[in-house]
Write an enzyme that holds these catalytic residues in place. Structure first.
Site, PDB file in Angstrom:
ATOM      1  N   GLY A  30      11.208  -2.854   5.474  1.00 49.48           N
ATOM      2  CA  GLY A  30      10.460  -4.115   5.506  1.00 49.48           C
ATOM      3  C   GLY A  30       9.992  -4.497   4.102  1.00 49.48           C
ATOM      4  N   HIS A  31       9.429  -3.515   3.380  1.00 48.25           N
ATOM      5  CA  HIS A  31       8.983  -3.805   2.006  1.00 48.25           C
ATOM      6  C   HIS A  31      10.181  -4.177   1.115  1.00 48.25           C
ATOM      7  CE1 HIS A  31       5.749  -0.852   3.271  1.00 48.25           C
ATOM      8  NE2 HIS A  31       5.015  -1.850   2.822  1.00 48.25           N
ATOM      9  N   VAL A  79      10.859  -7.093   9.850  1.00 49.00           N
ATOM     10  CA  VAL A  79      12.080  -6.274   9.873  1.00 49.00           C
ATOM     11  C   VAL A  79      11.898  -5.215  10.950  1.00 49.00           C
ATOM     12  CG1 VAL A  79      13.597  -4.763   8.532  1.00 49.00           C
ATOM     13  CG2 VAL A  79      12.468  -6.710   7.429  1.00 49.00           C
ATOM     14  N   PHE A 115       4.202   3.901   0.753  1.00 50.33           N
ATOM     15  CA  PHE A 115       4.939   4.496   1.870  1.00 50.33           C
ATOM     16  C   PHE A 115       5.952   3.467   2.378  1.00 50.33           C
ATOM     17  CE2 PHE A 115       5.685   7.372   5.445  1.00 50.33           C
ATOM     18  CZ  PHE A 115       5.652   8.557   4.751  1.00 50.33           C
ATOM     19  N   GLY A 160       4.967 -10.163   4.727  1.00 52.36           N
ATOM     20  CA  GLY A 160       5.703 -10.030   5.980  1.00 52.36           C
ATOM     21  C   GLY A 160       4.954 -10.700   7.130  1.00 52.36           C
ATOM     22  N   MET A 198       0.854  -1.199   0.000  1.00 45.90           N
ATOM     23  CA  MET A 198       0.000   0.000   0.000  1.00 45.90           C
ATOM     24  C   MET A 198       0.889   1.248   0.000  1.00 45.90           C
ATOM     25  SD  MET A 198      -3.429  -0.888   2.089  1.00 45.90           S
ATOM     26  CE  MET A 198      -2.814  -0.531   3.722  1.00 45.90           C
ATOM     27  N   LYS A 256       4.924  -9.578  10.046  1.00 49.90           N
ATOM     28  CA  LYS A 256       4.415  -8.576  10.987  1.00 49.90           C
ATOM     29  C   LYS A 256       2.881  -8.574  10.960  1.00 49.90           C
ATOM     30  CE  LYS A 256       3.906  -3.930  12.100  1.00 49.90           C
ATOM     31  NZ  LYS A 256       2.787  -3.668  11.191  1.00 49.90           N
TER      32      LYS A 256
HETATM   33  O1  PAF Z   1      -0.056  -5.561   3.879  1.00 50.52           O
HETATM   34  C1  PAF Z   1      -0.461  -4.697   3.075  1.00 50.52           C
HETATM   35  O2  PAF Z   1       0.233  -3.726   2.744  1.00 50.52           O
HETATM   36  C2  PAF Z   1      -1.862  -4.833   2.493  1.00 50.52           C
HETATM   37  O3  PAF Z   1      -2.749  -5.370   3.415  1.00 50.52           O
HETATM   38  C3  PAF Z   1      -1.881  -5.612   1.163  1.00 50.52           C
HETATM   39  C4  PAF Z   1      -1.419  -7.042   1.350  1.00 50.52           C
HETATM   40  C5  PAF Z   1      -0.992  -4.927   0.150  1.00 50.52           C
HETATM   41  C6  PAF Z   1      -3.318  -5.649   0.629  1.00 50.52           C
HETATM   42  O4  PAF Z   1      -3.817  -4.387   0.406  1.00 50.52           O
END
Ligand code: PAF
Length: 283
Positions: free
Chosen positions: A36-37, A176, A32, A147, A30, A149
Site C-alpha cells: 500500500g505504501h 491496496v 513497517f 491512502g 509510520m 484506507k
Molecule cells: O497514515 C499514517 O501512516 C499516519 O497517520 C501519518 C499520516 C503518517 C501521520 O503520522
C-alpha cells in the site's frame, strides 16, 4: 536515498530542490511498509520530479492505552523497500526533534473528525493533523499522497489543507488489498494465522453492503445492517462501529442521494482493523 533526521536540514534540502525547479511529491509513513505504501510512492514518483517520504511513529496520535510502544518497526527493511521505488529523500526524525520540550501547538479539524474513528480514538486525529501540518512545513511538498484506507484521516487532512491554505495538492489513492481482499495495513502483522482468516470478514461485510446498494437500497441503515450481519456471523470479530455516511463530509445522510462511505472498525483478537467502501461515486 538520502536520510535526514533534522527538521532544519530537511527544510534546507527541500528549499534547494524547489530553487532548482524540482517539484516534490511526499508520502508520510509510520514505517513497517507494505505494498500500500509502495503504491503511494510509485504514484508520487509520477507526479513530481523528486520523491520524499517520512518515517515517524507519531506519539501524539496514539491514545494512552493504544499500541504506540509495540507498533511494528523495521527501519532497515523500510529503507530497502523505499530504495526500490526509488525514494530520493527520507525524513526520519527522533520524537524530540518533532516535539521539543515546550511544544504546545496543535492543529485540529473539528467536524470531519466527529463520528467513526473520531468517537473511539479521542485525540487521534488532532495528533494526525498536527504531525502532518508539521511534516508539510518541513518537507515543503507540492503534492502529498494518502491512502483511502484511512478514509477519515484523508478527509481531515484535506480539510486542514483547505482551511489553513497549505499550498499543495492532496492526492487520494485507492486502498491496496491482498489477493483475498484484506486491506493492507501495518497492523496486519499483529494477526495470528487464524485471526487473519477472520479479518477477511471486514471486506466481506463491505461487499455485502455494496451488493445491497446495487440492489437498490438507498437508506444508510440498510447498508449498515447488511455489513453488520456478516460481521456478527463471524466468530471472534468484535464490532467497534459500522457506519454509512456522506463520503465528502462524513456527516449522517438521511437518504443516499450522493456518494456514501461505508466504514467499519472491528477488533479481531486484540488487533483493531478498519476498512471502508465508497459507493455511488463515478469511477
Ligand atoms: O497514515 C499514517 O501512516 C499516519 O497517520 C501519518 C499520516 C503518517 C501521520 O503520522
Amino acid at each position: 536515498m538520502e536520510v535526514i533526521a533534522s527538521p532544519t536540514e530537511m527544510q534546507r534540502w527541500s528549499e534547494r530542490a524547489r530553487h532548482r525547479g524540482d517539484t516534490i511529491a511526499f508520502v508520510p509513513t509510520m514505517g513497517f511498509l507494505h505494498e500500500g505504501h509502495l503504491t503511494l510512492m510509485r504514484e508520487g514518483r509520477k507526479r513530481a520530479s523528486v520523491l520524499a517520504s517520512s518515517l515517524f511513529v507519531n506519539p501524539t496520535q496514539f491514545g494512552p492505552s493504544e499500541d504506540f510502544a509495540r507498533y511494528p518497526r523495521n527501519f532497515e527493511g523500510d529503507c530497502a523497500m523505499m530504495r526500490t521505488v526509488p525514494v530520493d529523500v527520507l525524513f526520519a526524525p527522533e520524537p524530540d526533534a518533532m516535539y521539543p520540550q515546550g511544544s504546545q501547538t496543535f492543529v485540529e479539524a473539528i467536524e470531519v473528525t466527529k463520528g467513526l474513528c473520531g468517537d473511539h480514538r479521542p485525540g487521534h486525529f488532532r495528533g494526525v493533523t498536527t504531525v502532518v501540518a508539521k511534516l508539510f512545513n518541513i518537507v515543503k511538498p507540492h503534492v502529498a499522497l494518502f491512502g483511502e484506507k484511512d478514509y477519515q484521516q484523508l478527509r481531515a487532512i484535506e480539510r486542514m489543507v483547505k482551511d489553513l491554505n497549505f499550498d499543495l495538492e492532496i492526492v487520494p489513492v485507492a486502498t491496496v488489498r491482498e489477493a483475498d481482499g484484506l486491506a493492507m495495513s501495518s497492523r496486519n502483522a499483529y494477526l495470528k494465522p487464524e485471526e487473519r482468516e477472520k479479518a477477511l470478514s471486514l471486506h466481506r461485510a463491505l461487499k455485502a453492503a455494496g451488493a445491497c446498494f446495487r440492489a437498490g437500497a438507498r437508506e444508510p441503515d440498510q447498508l449498515v445492517r447488511a455489513a453488520r450481519a456478516v460481521l456478527e456471523s463471524a466468530s471472534g470479530v468484535r464490532i467497534e462501529y459500522v457506519e454509512a455516511v456522506d463520503a465528502a463530509t462524513l456527516e449522517p445522510l438521511p437518504t443516499i442521494d450522493r456518494p456514501v462511505v461505508v466504514a467499519i472498525a472491528a477488533y479481531v483478537g486484540t488487533t483493531r482493523l478498519i476498512d471502508n467502501l465508497v459507493l455511488g461515486r463515478s469511477a
